[in-house]
Design a protein around this motif. Structure first.
Motif, mmCIF file in Angstrom:
data_model
loop_
_atom_site.group_PDB
_atom_site.id
_atom_site.type_symbol
_atom_site.label_atom_id
_atom_site.label_comp_id
_atom_site.label_asym_id
_atom_site.label_seq_id
_atom_site.Cartn_x
_atom_site.Cartn_y
_atom_site.Cartn_z
ATOM 1 N N SER A 172 0.832 -1.215 0.000
ATOM 2 C CA SER A 172 0.000 0.000 0.000
ATOM 3 C C SER A 172 0.862 1.258 0.000
ATOM 4 C CB SER A 172 -0.924 -0.012 1.225
ATOM 5 O OG SER A 172 -0.153 -0.090 2.429
ATOM 6 N N ASP A 173 1.991 1.207 0.671
ATOM 7 C CA ASP A 173 2.920 2.343 0.677
ATOM 8 C C ASP A 173 3.919 2.155 -0.462
ATOM 9 O OD1 ASP A 173 5.167 4.051 1.183
ATOM 10 O OD2 ASP A 173 4.494 4.245 3.262
ATOM 11 N N PRO A 209 -2.300 -2.486 -9.781
ATOM 12 C CA PRO A 209 -1.404 -2.019 -10.853
ATOM 13 C C PRO A 209 -0.400 -0.979 -10.370
ATOM 14 C CG PRO A 209 -3.656 -2.142 -11.640
ATOM 15 C CD PRO A 209 -3.717 -2.384 -10.158
ATOM 16 N N GLN A 210 -0.839 -0.073 -9.484
ATOM 17 C CA GLN A 210 0.075 0.950 -8.981
ATOM 18 C C GLN A 210 1.191 0.320 -8.145
ATOM 19 O OE1 GLN A 210 -1.884 4.529 -7.744
ATOM 20 N NE2 GLN A 210 -0.342 5.000 -6.201
ATOM 21 N N ALA A 211 0.843 -0.677 -7.333
ATOM 22 C CA ALA A 211 1.866 -1.381 -6.557
ATOM 23 C C ALA A 211 2.821 -2.139 -7.483
ATOM 24 C CB ALA A 211 1.208 -2.336 -5.578
ATOM 25 N N ALA A 212 2.287 -2.678 -8.587
ATOM 26 C CA ALA A 212 3.128 -3.401 -9.540
ATOM 27 C C ALA A 212 4.170 -2.470 -10.145
ATOM 28 C CB ALA A 212 2.271 -4.028 -10.633
ATOM 29 N N VAL A 213 3.776 -1.242 -10.490
ATOM 30 C CA VAL A 213 4.722 -0.274 -11.046
ATOM 31 C C VAL A 213 5.818 0.045 -10.031
ATOM 32 C CG1 VAL A 213 4.977 2.112 -11.848
ATOM 33 C CG2 VAL A 213 3.065 0.709 -12.664
ATOM 34 N N LEU A 249 24.099 1.402 -10.060
ATOM 35 C CA LEU A 249 23.179 1.584 -8.937
ATOM 36 C C LEU A 249 22.619 3.005 -8.911
ATOM 37 C CD1 LEU A 249 21.908 0.461 -6.320
ATOM 38 C CD2 LEU A 249 23.932 1.310 -5.103
ATOM 39 N N VAL A 250 23.471 3.986 -9.152
ATOM 40 C CA VAL A 250 23.014 5.381 -9.167
ATOM 41 C C VAL A 250 21.978 5.579 -10.265
ATOM 42 C CG1 VAL A 250 23.748 7.747 -9.648
ATOM 43 C CG2 VAL A 250 25.115 6.308 -8.130
ATOM 44 N N ASN A 251 22.239 4.946 -11.414
ATOM 45 C CA ASN A 251 21.289 5.016 -12.523
ATOM 46 C C ASN A 251 19.908 4.515 -12.091
ATOM 47 O OD1 ASN A 251 19.986 3.160 -14.717
ATOM 48 N ND2 ASN A 251 21.082 4.728 -15.874
ATOM 49 N N ARG A 252 19.845 3.362 -11.456
ATOM 50 C CA ARG A 252 18.566 2.787 -11.024
ATOM 51 C C ARG A 252 17.940 3.595 -9.887
ATOM 52 N NH1 ARG A 252 18.306 -2.723 -12.572
ATOM 53 N NH2 ARG A 252 19.811 -3.053 -14.236
ATOM 54 N N LEU A 253 18.771 4.104 -8.978
ATOM 55 C CA LEU A 253 18.258 4.864 -7.839
ATOM 56 C C LEU A 253 17.579 6.146 -8.309
ATOM 57 C CD1 LEU A 253 18.017 5.123 -4.774
ATOM 58 C CD2 LEU A 253 20.260 6.234 -4.764
ATOM 59 N N ILE A 254 18.214 6.832 -9.257
ATOM 60 C CA ILE A 254 17.606 8.052 -9.807
ATOM 61 C C ILE A 254 16.275 7.715 -10.465
ATOM 62 C CG2 ILE A 254 17.858 9.792 -11.619
ATOM 63 C CD1 ILE A 254 20.821 9.923 -10.926
ATOM 64 N N GLY A 255 16.222 6.574 -11.158
ATOM 65 C CA GLY A 255 14.957 6.165 -11.780
ATOM 66 C C GLY A 255 13.862 5.968 -10.751
ATOM 67 N N CYS A 256 14.181 5.318 -9.637
ATOM 68 C CA CYS A 256 13.176 5.098 -8.584
ATOM 69 C C CYS A 256 12.715 6.416 -7.974
ATOM 70 C CB CYS A 256 13.752 4.194 -7.498
ATOM 71 S SG CYS A 256 13.983 2.475 -8.016
ATOM 72 N N ILE A 257 13.673 7.327 -7.759
ATOM 73 C CA ILE A 257 13.321 8.636 -7.181
ATOM 74 C C ILE A 257 12.366 9.395 -8.088
ATOM 75 C CG2 ILE A 257 14.261 10.889 -6.558
ATOM 76 C CD1 ILE A 257 16.780 9.418 -5.590
ATOM 77 N N LEU A 258 12.545 9.269 -9.398
ATOM 78 C CA LEU A 258 11.667 9.959 -10.349
ATOM 79 C C LEU A 258 10.310 9.283 -10.466
ATOM 80 C CD1 LEU A 258 14.222 10.699 -13.233
ATOM 81 C CD2 LEU A 258 13.314 12.312 -11.551
ATOM 82 N N VAL A 259 10.261 7.962 -10.284
ATOM 83 C CA VAL A 259 9.019 7.220 -10.515
ATOM 84 C C VAL A 259 8.047 7.351 -9.350
ATOM 85 C CG1 VAL A 259 8.089 4.851 -10.636
ATOM 86 C CG2 VAL A 259 9.926 5.580 -12.179
ATOM 87 N N VAL A 260 8.538 7.228 -8.115
ATOM 88 C CA VAL A 260 7.644 7.155 -6.948
ATOM 89 C C VAL A 260 6.662 8.328 -6.876
ATOM 90 C CG1 VAL A 260 7.576 7.213 -4.421
ATOM 91 C CG2 VAL A 260 9.170 5.683 -5.595
ATOM 92 N N PRO A 261 7.088 9.581 -7.073
ATOM 93 C CA PRO A 261 6.100 10.677 -6.998
ATOM 94 C C PRO A 261 5.101 10.674 -8.160
ATOM 95 C CG PRO A 261 8.349 11.490 -6.742
ATOM 96 C CD PRO A 261 8.444 10.103 -7.254
ATOM 97 N N LEU A 262 5.415 9.964 -9.247
ATOM 98 C CA LEU A 262 4.562 10.001 -10.447
ATOM 99 C C LEU A 262 3.853 8.675 -10.685
ATOM 100 C CD1 LEU A 262 7.129 11.797 -12.796
ATOM 101 C CD2 LEU A 262 5.236 12.837 -11.540
ATOM 102 N N LEU A 263 3.638 7.885 -9.623
ATOM 103 C CA LEU A 263 3.052 6.557 -9.790
ATOM 104 C C LEU A 263 1.667 6.608 -10.440
ATOM 105 C CD1 LEU A 263 3.942 4.518 -6.570
ATOM 106 C CD2 LEU A 263 4.622 4.062 -8.916
ATOM 107 N N GLU A 264 0.810 7.519 -9.975
ATOM 108 C CA GLU A 264 -0.564 7.554 -10.495
ATOM 109 C C GLU A 264 -0.619 7.871 -11.979
ATOM 110 O OE1 GLU A 264 -3.212 9.907 -8.189
ATOM 111 O OE2 GLU A 264 -2.801 8.850 -6.305
#
Length: 556
Positions: A172-173, A209-213, A249-264
């Motif tokens: 959920s989080d 679906p949002q949790a899957a992303v 790792l930095v490449n993937r970490l930046i991707g996660c940081i960009l994705v989490v706020p834009l999940l919806e």
């Protein structure tokens, strides 16, 4: 109970998927490993060809980690710079998404054909490559079978509300979902397996679906953690070895940081593209890595320079077994090449001296660590001797005059004798020392003094032998030759004194008798190898007898 059964079945199917993936990777590496490394090496000319090479090879190996290991080997040896290596990893990450895209389709009906064909090739293949490709076929079949079983296990998940509630709470989080997937990918050592599991869970309605992303982003992050933890550069290693895995790792970490706020909005866009939740996870995996590749491929030179600055090259301590003076360009001038070999031989002499002095330390201290250090010195001697031998045999024989030929022979003889001394210290003296330490034995004070006296004398003999080898001085050679009688007399006196102590019933002498006599014999053998340095000088001066037999003696 139903939720527990589903979880156990999921775990078993994931293990089957991982084992199939392992078989594919190992089979392709064995069958095409050299060819793949050659293709990868040829593709490292610039960032664009490196990107394509990484993508293609990862699609074959079905593992971006395996591709990363190859390119890490190239960077570790200095064959390729960091920038194209980072481009390879960007391509490898995109390549892994294409594997997921293919496996996300329902192709389970192909599994029996792959299993049967792979089994026949493995068991009946006459060539090693055929057997390895058969292994690949079996692995692919197991992967498709595992995916089919995953879907079959997850299909009735709607009848397990407890499982749905548990997964709903965990995902959920968004941050928790990212971390959970990262942990899963790290534990599985495969982003492909983790993402296929996430796609299966999403397709079965177990996660939203949002949790899957969010979990797909986390799985990408987790697969980049393994090389950091398990790769080179840790435990005092060279920090430069961490540049490539940290960059990934930095490449993937930046991707996660960009994705989490834009999940919806990301989830809404993907659902418009394909309402199927399984395809949604696979499509986002592709979008995530293609977007990161597009983002990073441009500034790669700057990013590489930053990593070089953050992880500077550590100046390695010189390898004591690495040849320092064997300059190959000097092989065209024989006397210079021989002089280089002499300098290297003196390094062997210094190592022998250190071993003899170390043996004396072990006698007094019973230090197990010191025993291992001395044994490693024998490996140094072996490698230096091999390097000198190969170097001298590369000199053109036609360029050698009589004097040079004789000197080459002298160098080889001297180094052979030093190598034999190292073997005696390693295999005999250190073995005796280990037994003494292990059995907690002690020499008598007189016996220990006798052995110490011979070792000290041998250390002096070794330095004299090195001087004779370098200078060819006749007086020094005569003095060295006399050491043979000195050590022989010392051995005789020590042996007689030891037997006297045995007759007197000295407990220490009785317990260490075999060790004591073996050590005395080995020290005499060492002396014989060291004294041999005098033979060429005495032979050239005509002072060495051709035989120790009395003149006129005949043999029947």
């Amino acid at each position: 109970m139903q939720a527990t059964r589903v979880l156990l079945e999921l775990a078993g199917n994931v293990v089957l998927l991982l084992w199939g993936l392992h078989m594919v990777q190992s089979g392709l590496t064995r069958a095409l490993g050299a060819d793949l490394r050659r293709v990868l090496g040829a593709g490292l000319r610039n960032r664009w060809t490196a990107f394509l090479s990484g993508m293609g090879i990862t699609m074959l190996l079905q593992s971006s980690t395996a591709t990363g290991l190859m390119v890490t080997g190239f960077t570790a040896t200095g064959l390729v710079s960091l920038m194209p290596a980072l481009a390879v990893m960007l391509g490898a990450n995109v390549g892994s998404t294409l594997i997921v895209q293919l496996l996300a389709f329902d192709v389970s009906h192909v599994a029996p054909v792959l299993l049967l064909g792979g089994f026949l090739a493995f068991r009946r293949g006459g060539k090693t490559r055929s057997r390895d490709l058969g292994r690949v076929g079996i692995g692919l079949g197991l992967m498709l079978l595992a995916l089919h079983l995953l879907l079959a296990t997850i299909a009735p998940a709607e009848n397990a509300p407890m499982l749905q509630r548990m997964m709903g709470m965990l995902t959920s989080d968004p941050l928790v979902a990212v971390l959970l997937a990262a942990l899963l990918a790290w534990a599985a050592h495969s982003s492909v397996a983790a993402i296929l599991l996430i796609a299966s869970l999403a397709g079965g309605g177990v996660i939203s679906p949002q949790a899957a992303v969010a979990m797909v982003a986390g799985a990408n992050l987790g697969s980049a953690v393994n090389p950091i933890i398990e790769g080179p550069g840790g435990d005092g290693g060279n920090p430069a070895a961490r540049r490539l895995p940290v960059g990934n790792l930095v490449n993937r970490l930046i991707g996660c940081i960009l994705v989490v706020p834009l999940l919806e909005p990301i989830t809404a866009g993907l659902q418009m593209l394909s309402p199927d939740a399984t395809r949604l996870a696979a499509n986002f995996h592709l979008l995530f890595n293609v977007a990161l590749a597009a983002l990073f491929i441009g500034p790669l030179p700057w990013f590489a320079r930053l990593l070089v600055r953050l992880f500077p090259e550590r100046i390695a301590v010189s390898d004591p077994a690495a040849a320092l003076y064997l300059d190959r360009s000097a092989l065209r001038v024989p006397h210079l090449a021989i002089a280089n070999a002499v300098r290297e031989a003196l390094r062997m002499a210094d190592t022998v001296d250190a071993m003899l002095r170390g043996a004396l330390d072990v006698l007094h201290s019973d230090d197990r660590k010191r025993v291992q250090e001395i044994r490693r010195m024998d490996d140094v001697l072996d490698r230096l001797h091999d390097a000198i031998k190969r170097y001298l045999t590369q000199i053109n024989v036609e360029d050698l005059d009589e004097r040079d030929s004789r000197r080459v022979s002298d160098v080889l003889t001297f180094t052979i004798n030093l190598e034999h001394v190292g073997d005696i210290v390693d295999r005999n003296l250190m073995e005796a020392a280990s037994k003494k330490i292990r059995r907690k034995l002690s020499f008598s004070s007189e016996g220990a003094a006798e052995i110490a006296g011979m070792l000290e004398r041998l250390s002096e003999t070794q330095r004299l032998a090195a001087a004779v080898f370098v200078s060819g001085d006749l007086r020094s050679a005569r003095a060295l030759m006399r050491e043979k009688e000195v050590i022989r007399d010392m051995e005789t006196l020590a042996t007689e004194a030891h037997f006297a102590r045995l007759r007197a019933g000295r407990t220490e002498s009785v317990e260490t008798s075999a060790l004591h006599l073996d050590i005395l014999r080995d020290l005499r053998r060492i002396n014989a190898h060291l004294v041999a340095a005098a033979y060429p000088v005495l032979d050239q001066s005509g002072e060495l007898l051709p035989s120790r037999l009395k003149h006129g003696t005949t043999w029947a």
